[in-house]
Design a protein around this motif. Structure first.
Motif, mmCIF file in Angstrom:
data_model
loop_
_atom_site.group_PDB
_atom_site.id
_atom_site.type_symbol
_atom_site.label_atom_id
_atom_site.label_comp_id
_atom_site.label_asym_id
_atom_site.label_seq_id
_atom_site.Cartn_x
_atom_site.Cartn_y
_atom_site.Cartn_z
ATOM 1 N N UNK A 124 -6.784 -45.288 33.678
ATOM 2 C CA UNK A 124 -7.636 -44.692 32.749
ATOM 3 C C UNK A 124 -7.560 -43.366 32.621
ATOM 4 N N UNK A 125 -6.323 -42.880 33.166
ATOM 5 C CA UNK A 125 -6.342 -41.352 32.896
ATOM 6 C C UNK A 125 -6.513 -40.731 31.541
ATOM 7 N N UNK A 126 -5.620 -41.176 30.764
ATOM 8 C CA UNK A 126 -5.752 -40.631 29.386
ATOM 9 C C UNK A 126 -6.983 -40.819 28.677
ATOM 10 N N UNK A 127 -7.700 -41.840 28.701
ATOM 11 C CA UNK A 127 -8.835 -42.103 28.327
ATOM 12 C C UNK A 127 -10.040 -41.020 28.936
ATOM 13 N N UNK A 128 -9.830 -40.766 30.447
ATOM 14 C CA UNK A 128 -10.552 -39.917 31.148
ATOM 15 C C UNK A 128 -10.544 -38.550 30.595
ATOM 16 N N UNK A 129 -9.173 -38.174 30.081
ATOM 17 C CA UNK A 129 -8.934 -36.716 29.465
ATOM 18 C C UNK A 129 -9.773 -36.727 28.083
ATOM 19 N N UNK A 130 -9.473 -37.745 27.398
ATOM 20 C CA UNK A 130 -10.042 -37.712 26.123
ATOM 21 C C UNK A 130 -11.669 -37.622 26.032
ATOM 22 N N UNK A 131 -12.147 -38.153 27.126
ATOM 23 C CA UNK A 131 -13.665 -38.092 27.108
ATOM 24 C C UNK A 131 -13.874 -36.620 27.415
ATOM 25 N N UNK A 132 -13.116 -36.147 28.287
ATOM 26 C CA UNK A 132 -13.582 -34.437 28.739
ATOM 27 C C UNK A 132 -13.538 -33.830 27.466
ATOM 28 N N UNK A 133 -12.499 -34.062 26.592
ATOM 29 C CA UNK A 133 -12.215 -33.083 25.635
ATOM 30 C C UNK A 133 -13.650 -33.327 24.377
ATOM 31 N N UNK A 134 -14.179 -34.247 24.757
ATOM 32 C CA UNK A 134 -15.519 -34.622 23.717
ATOM 33 C C UNK A 134 -16.599 -33.572 24.497
ATOM 34 N N UNK A 135 -16.661 -33.361 25.685
ATOM 35 C CA UNK A 135 -17.461 -32.288 26.235
ATOM 36 C C UNK A 135 -17.215 -30.933 25.902
ATOM 37 N N UNK A 136 -15.812 -30.571 26.002
ATOM 38 C CA UNK A 136 -15.226 -29.521 25.735
ATOM 39 C C UNK A 136 -15.734 -28.839 24.126
ATOM 40 N N UNK A 137 -15.913 -29.929 23.251
ATOM 41 C CA UNK A 137 -16.142 -29.716 21.963
ATOM 42 C C UNK A 137 -17.371 -29.256 21.966
ATOM 43 N N UNK A 138 -18.385 -29.501 22.695
ATOM 44 C CA UNK A 138 -19.628 -29.160 22.981
ATOM 45 C C UNK A 138 -20.029 -27.806 23.564
ATOM 46 N N UNK A 139 -18.817 -27.072 24.037
ATOM 47 C CA UNK A 139 -18.870 -25.759 24.619
ATOM 48 C C UNK A 139 -19.272 -25.920 26.254
ATOM 49 N N UNK A 140 -19.369 -26.992 26.790
ATOM 50 C CA UNK A 140 -19.679 -27.178 28.280
ATOM 51 C C UNK A 140 -18.191 -26.831 28.742
ATOM 52 N N UNK A 141 -18.686 -26.081 30.200
ATOM 53 C CA UNK A 141 -17.533 -25.742 30.606
ATOM 54 C C UNK A 141 -16.881 -26.906 31.396
ATOM 55 N N UNK A 142 -15.786 -27.014 31.599
ATOM 56 C CA UNK A 142 -15.186 -28.259 32.065
ATOM 57 C C UNK A 142 -14.184 -28.112 33.377
ATOM 58 N N UNK A 143 -14.739 -28.684 34.482
ATOM 59 C CA UNK A 143 -14.157 -28.553 35.784
ATOM 60 C C UNK A 143 -13.807 -29.674 36.114
ATOM 61 N N UNK A 144 -12.215 -29.832 36.139
ATOM 62 C CA UNK A 144 -11.625 -31.145 36.676
ATOM 63 C C UNK A 144 -10.986 -31.247 38.014
ATOM 64 N N UNK A 145 -11.329 -32.360 38.393
ATOM 65 C CA UNK A 145 -10.897 -32.836 39.773
ATOM 66 C C UNK A 145 -9.398 -33.492 39.220
ATOM 67 N N UNK A 146 -8.274 -32.991 39.384
ATOM 68 C CA UNK A 146 -7.241 -33.446 38.837
ATOM 69 C C UNK A 146 -5.970 -33.527 40.012
ATOM 70 N N UNK A 147 -4.930 -34.225 39.655
ATOM 71 C CA UNK A 147 -3.939 -34.013 40.706
ATOM 72 C C UNK A 147 -3.065 -32.627 40.625
ATOM 73 N N UNK A 148 -2.728 -32.078 41.585
ATOM 74 C CA UNK A 148 -2.026 -30.952 41.848
ATOM 75 C C UNK A 148 -0.924 -30.729 40.560
ATOM 76 N N UNK A 149 -0.871 -29.443 40.007
ATOM 77 C CA UNK A 149 0.047 -29.154 39.181
ATOM 78 C C UNK A 149 0.322 -30.379 37.994
ATOM 79 N N UNK A 150 -1.021 -30.775 37.357
ATOM 80 C CA UNK A 150 -1.041 -31.430 36.033
ATOM 81 C C UNK A 150 -1.350 -30.734 35.034
#
Ligand code: F6R
Length: 378
Positions: free
Chosen positions: A295-321
């Motif tokens: 569900x990786x791509x879906x999770x990223x696109x959901x994160x982008x929805x938050x970014x569009x609302x000016x929220x600061x986005x903190x990602x727990x992601x894989x190293x060097x992604x």
């Protein structure tokens, strides 16, 4: 004692790689021959259990309930057993209709949580005069093999977390997750829902976890401590994750709220747009767990929805992604890991974030207000 750590909670966070090693030592049988139908896991459970059980229901509270949600994901996706997770406080007064050949698991770190004990007792009683296949089959998962929970059920899995003093559950949660990985593998091996190759792959992945956890602790703590300074006055946080990361989002939010008293909520990433997105603006950071997998791509696109609302986005992601680096404002990386095993890694930066925000706010991290280590009243 605290052995040089400022709080027990931090010491217990650092004890987690050792807990995973202790669990592997305790649960993995040496000399498994990779034969179909045999299990590499030894939890001491009777073999009829593996053939008879058609459904599982899990009762728990708080952090243990989050561990149970990870357990549900594993038991359903890897062992193919329909599994429901209930808050013990709800289950005891509104239990689901009886189903035959049902395993009821009570999971409690302390083994003393009143609602969890009552839910199991009720389940036992309501099935007492029934035919054998309708009888209660109870299993406990606890960090206290001498607890009331252990007395109540015929079988327990001892989670080997060691005594936990900080009120916020950390290493006991990781130990509970290990119990679910091993229980799932035990079912999957007996029922052959996974091939021996798939089982070997999981075992290999589990064995790598302690070193990966150490890497996160060594390389991330300083950064997270620094980062935490910028959230001392933040009043709301949202945590999101999908699939097996959803319960980790809930756990990240619970850790933060219980020790820092900052309002935090956890959601499945896909639910953001169904309401919580209305809360978002530049003042509300969103922590998103996005590990490569189903569900990786879906999770990223959901994160982008938050970014569009000016929220600061903190990602727990894989190293060097690199893909994630373009989306997130801040990154808390974990080493490359199979998505299915990722909860044991992704929870660590969230524990550290909660810890450092609370410590920076000068709060009593080990004894947060209004909370007790075991909740022995209803
Ligand atoms: C959270 C926490 C509580 C407990 C809950 C259940 O950090 O510690 O939410 O998880 O009270 O406790 P146990 O697992 O002892 O049944």
């Amino acid at each position: 004692e605290k052995q040089g750590f400022r709080h027990f909670m931090l010491k217990e966070i650092y004890e987690q790689p050792g807990v995973v090693r202790a669990c592997l030592e305790a649960y993995l049988s040496s000399g498994w021959q990779s034969e179909a139908g045999t299990s590499p896991i030894n939890l001491g459970l009777p073999s009829e259990l593996f053939s008879e059980v058609q459904q599982i229901q899990i009762v728990a509270c708080g952090t243990s309930w989050h561990a149970a949600l990870v357990g549900k994901y594993l038991l359903e996706q890897l062992a193919g057993i329909p599994t429901n997770v209930h808050y013990a406080s709800e289950f005891r007064y509104a239990p689901p209709p009886l189903t035959p050949n049902t395993l009821t698991i009570g999971i409690s770190q302390s083994g003393e949580t009143a609602d969890t004990l009552a839910a199991l007792t009720m389940e036992q009683q309501r099935r007492a005069d029934k035919e054998p296949r309708w009888q209660a089959r109870l299993l406990g998962i606890t960090n206290r093999p001498e607890s009331s929970l252990a007395q109540l059920v015929p079988h327990i899995i001892d989670t080997h977390g060691g005594i936990e003093i900080g009120v916020a559950a950390t290493k006991s949660f990781v130990a509970q997750l290990m119990a679910f990985y091993c229980l799932t593998l035990d079912f999957a091996a007996h029922r052959q829902s996974l091939s021996t190759t798939e089982i070997e792959k999981m075992l290999g992945g589990l064995q790598q976890l302690p070193a990966q956890m150490e890497l996160i602790l060594e390389s991330q703590e300083r950064y997270i401590e620094e980062l935490a300074h910028s959230y001392v006055d933040t009043t709301d946080f949202i945590f999101v994750g999908r699939g097996i990361s959803f319960p980790i989002a809930l756990e990240g939010a619970l850790k933060l709220k219980e020790i820092s008293y900052i309002h935090a909520e956890g959601y499945p990433s896909g639910e953001l747009k169904h309401g919580p997105i209305a809360l978002l603006d530049a003042k509300v950071p969103v922590v998103s767990i996005a590990i490569p997998g189903k569900v990786y791509e879906k999770a990223l696109s959901n994160a982008q929805e938050a970014k569009a609302r000016d929220s600061e986005l903190i990602g727990v992601t894989q190293l060097n992604d690199e893909e994630a680096a373009e989306i997130f404002d801040k990154i808390l990386p974990v080493p490359p890991v199979d998505e299915l095993l990722s909860p044991i890694l992704t929870v660590i930066p969230l524990q550290l974030l909660a810890y450092h925000i609370a410590a920076r706010r000068g709060l009593d991290v080990d004894q947060p207000r209004n909370l007790a280590k075991s909740v022995t009243v209803e």
